[in-house]
Design a protein around this motif. Structure first.
Motif, mmCIF file in Angstrom:
data_model
loop_
_atom_site.group_PDB
_atom_site.id
_atom_site.type_symbol
_atom_site.label_atom_id
_atom_site.label_comp_id
_atom_site.label_asym_id
_atom_site.label_seq_id
_atom_site.Cartn_x
_atom_site.Cartn_y
_atom_site.Cartn_z
ATOM 1 N N GLN A 69 0.827 -1.205 0.000
ATOM 2 C CA GLN A 69 0.000 0.000 0.000
ATOM 3 C C GLN A 69 0.862 1.256 0.000
ATOM 4 N N SER A 70 1.949 1.236 0.756
ATOM 5 C CA SER A 70 2.823 2.406 0.830
ATOM 6 C C SER A 70 3.583 2.602 -0.472
ATOM 7 N N LEU A 71 4.076 1.501 -1.063
ATOM 8 C CA LEU A 71 4.812 1.608 -2.318
ATOM 9 C C LEU A 71 3.901 2.055 -3.453
ATOM 10 N N ALA A 72 2.662 1.561 -3.469
ATOM 11 C CA ALA A 72 1.718 1.931 -4.526
ATOM 12 C C ALA A 72 1.412 3.425 -4.503
ATOM 13 N N ALA A 73 1.495 4.030 -3.337
ATOM 14 C CA ALA A 73 1.179 5.459 -3.212
ATOM 15 C C ALA A 73 2.318 6.352 -3.675
ATOM 16 N N LEU A 74 3.490 5.785 -3.913
ATOM 17 C CA LEU A 74 4.643 6.578 -4.338
ATOM 18 C C LEU A 74 4.672 6.692 -5.853
ATOM 19 N N PRO A 75 4.753 7.895 -6.407
ATOM 20 C CA PRO A 75 4.848 8.047 -7.856
ATOM 21 C C PRO A 75 6.277 7.846 -8.340
ATOM 22 N N VAL A 76 6.411 7.382 -9.562
ATOM 23 C CA VAL A 76 7.730 7.343 -10.200
ATOM 24 C C VAL A 76 8.183 8.783 -10.417
ATOM 25 N N VAL A 77 9.465 9.043 -10.246
ATOM 26 C CA VAL A 77 9.968 10.410 -10.395
ATOM 27 C C VAL A 77 9.681 10.916 -11.814
ATOM 28 N N PRO A 78 9.429 12.217 -11.975
ATOM 29 C CA PRO A 78 8.943 12.761 -13.247
ATOM 30 C C PRO A 78 9.871 12.565 -14.434
ATOM 31 N N ASP A 79 11.190 12.472 -14.218
ATOM 32 C CA ASP A 79 12.110 12.394 -15.350
ATOM 33 C C ASP A 79 12.350 10.974 -15.839
ATOM 34 N N VAL A 80 11.590 10.009 -15.320
ATOM 35 C CA VAL A 80 11.678 8.619 -15.775
ATOM 36 C C VAL A 80 10.399 8.263 -16.527
ATOM 37 N N ARG A 81 10.560 7.776 -17.755
ATOM 38 C CA ARG A 81 9.403 7.345 -18.548
ATOM 39 C C ARG A 81 8.958 5.968 -18.063
ATOM 40 N N THR A 82 7.646 5.752 -18.030
ATOM 41 C CA THR A 82 7.104 4.493 -17.514
ATOM 42 C C THR A 82 6.198 3.825 -18.540
ATOM 43 N N HIS A 83 6.245 2.500 -18.571
ATOM 44 C CA HIS A 83 5.436 1.712 -19.488
ATOM 45 C C HIS A 83 4.862 0.510 -18.732
ATOM 46 N N SER A 84 3.631 0.149 -19.038
ATOM 47 C CA SER A 84 2.996 -1.019 -18.430
ATOM 48 C C SER A 84 2.565 -1.994 -19.521
ATOM 49 N N ILE A 85 2.914 -3.243 -19.330
ATOM 50 C CA ILE A 85 2.418 -4.327 -20.175
ATOM 51 C C ILE A 85 1.597 -5.228 -19.261
ATOM 52 N N ILE A 86 0.289 -5.309 -19.536
ATOM 53 C CA ILE A 86 -0.625 -5.990 -18.620
ATOM 54 C C ILE A 86 -1.370 -7.100 -19.368
ATOM 55 N N PRO A 87 -1.077 -8.366 -19.060
ATOM 56 C CA PRO A 87 -1.817 -9.458 -19.696
ATOM 57 C C PRO A 87 -3.150 -9.697 -18.997
ATOM 58 N N VAL A 88 -4.139 -10.116 -19.757
ATOM 59 C CA VAL A 88 -5.428 -10.514 -19.180
ATOM 60 C C VAL A 88 -5.946 -11.732 -19.936
ATOM 61 N N LEU A 89 -6.692 -12.535 -19.249
ATOM 62 C CA LEU A 89 -7.309 -13.708 -19.863
ATOM 63 C C LEU A 89 -8.686 -13.333 -20.396
#
Length: 217
Positions: A124-144
């Motif tokens: 819960q604590s880690l999820a509340a922390l944003p990635v720093v602004p100068d780092v680009r982020t990408h998500s690859i999310i599989p679903v069935l």
């Protein structure tokens, strides 16, 4: 998956937010040896690595995995043992303040299995922390399947847990299970991200040289 959580810890400026999410007293108030204090400081007060410019989350349980709540997962978690160093630090923390109720450091509560539970204070604590602004982020999310994303999962992690708002890109890989790293669509997406990263940095020195577009075609 869980490695994505470790990757996130390399690109956040946590300050004391992770510690405050797990413990009620400041680290400085606890009576610890220098080695124990250093271990906790390095583990729970991460700062971004300056060389990291982009991060790709693949099947990452940003808000935990519902599978961690299953009885079998908890049984496995109870079987996990900690290295002697971690157990010694745990003893020192509890001896320093027996009333640290929020910092439940029983092995099955802080081991890697329980640590992925949506109810984990660390998650819960880690999820509340944003990635720093100068780092680009990408998500690859599989679903069935083809159902609504809000109800979808990959067999281990729900889409709602893996989804992160405000990422630079998100790809949902349909009909893919949790181990999506071998899926051709996932591989193609990672290749796209890497190529774009090289294109953005083609004029910047790398290993003493300069990348040109011909180097990546």
């Amino acid at each position: 998956s869980q490695g994505g959580l470790l990757a996130k810890m390399l690109v956040v400026e946590s300050g004391d937010k992770l510690w405050k999410g797990m413990a009620s007293r400041p680290l400085s108030d606890l009576r610890l040896t220098a080695d124990a204090r250093t271990l906790l400081q390095e583990a729970l007060f991460p700062s971004p690595m300056p060389d990291v410019r982009e991060v790709v989350f693949i099947s990452t349980p940003q808000h935990g995995s519902y599978m961690a709540n299953f009885s079998l997962a908890r049984l496995v978690g109870r079987m996990v043992t900690f290295p002697l160093t971690v157990r010694e630090v745990t003893k020192q923390v509890l001896a320093s303040d027996p009333n640290v109720a929020r910092l439940n450091m029983n092995p099955w509560r802080v081991g890697s299995v329980y640590g992925m539970s949506p109810h984990s204070l660390f998650i819960q604590s880690l999820a509340a922390l944003p990635v720093v602004p100068d780092v680009r982020t990408h998500s690859i999310i599989p679903v069935l399947g083809n159902g609504p994303l809000q109800d979808a999962d990959d067999g281990v992690v729900k889409y709602a847990s893996a989804h992160v708002p405000d990422v630079d890109s998100e790809l949902v890989v349909r009909h893919s299970g949790h181990s999506t790293q071998s899926n051709p669509i996932t591989i193609a997406e990672i290749r796209r991200i890497l190529r774009n990263h090289l294109l953005r940095t083609q004029s910047e020195p790398l290993d003493g040289g300069v990348i040109s577009q011909s180097d990546i075609t």
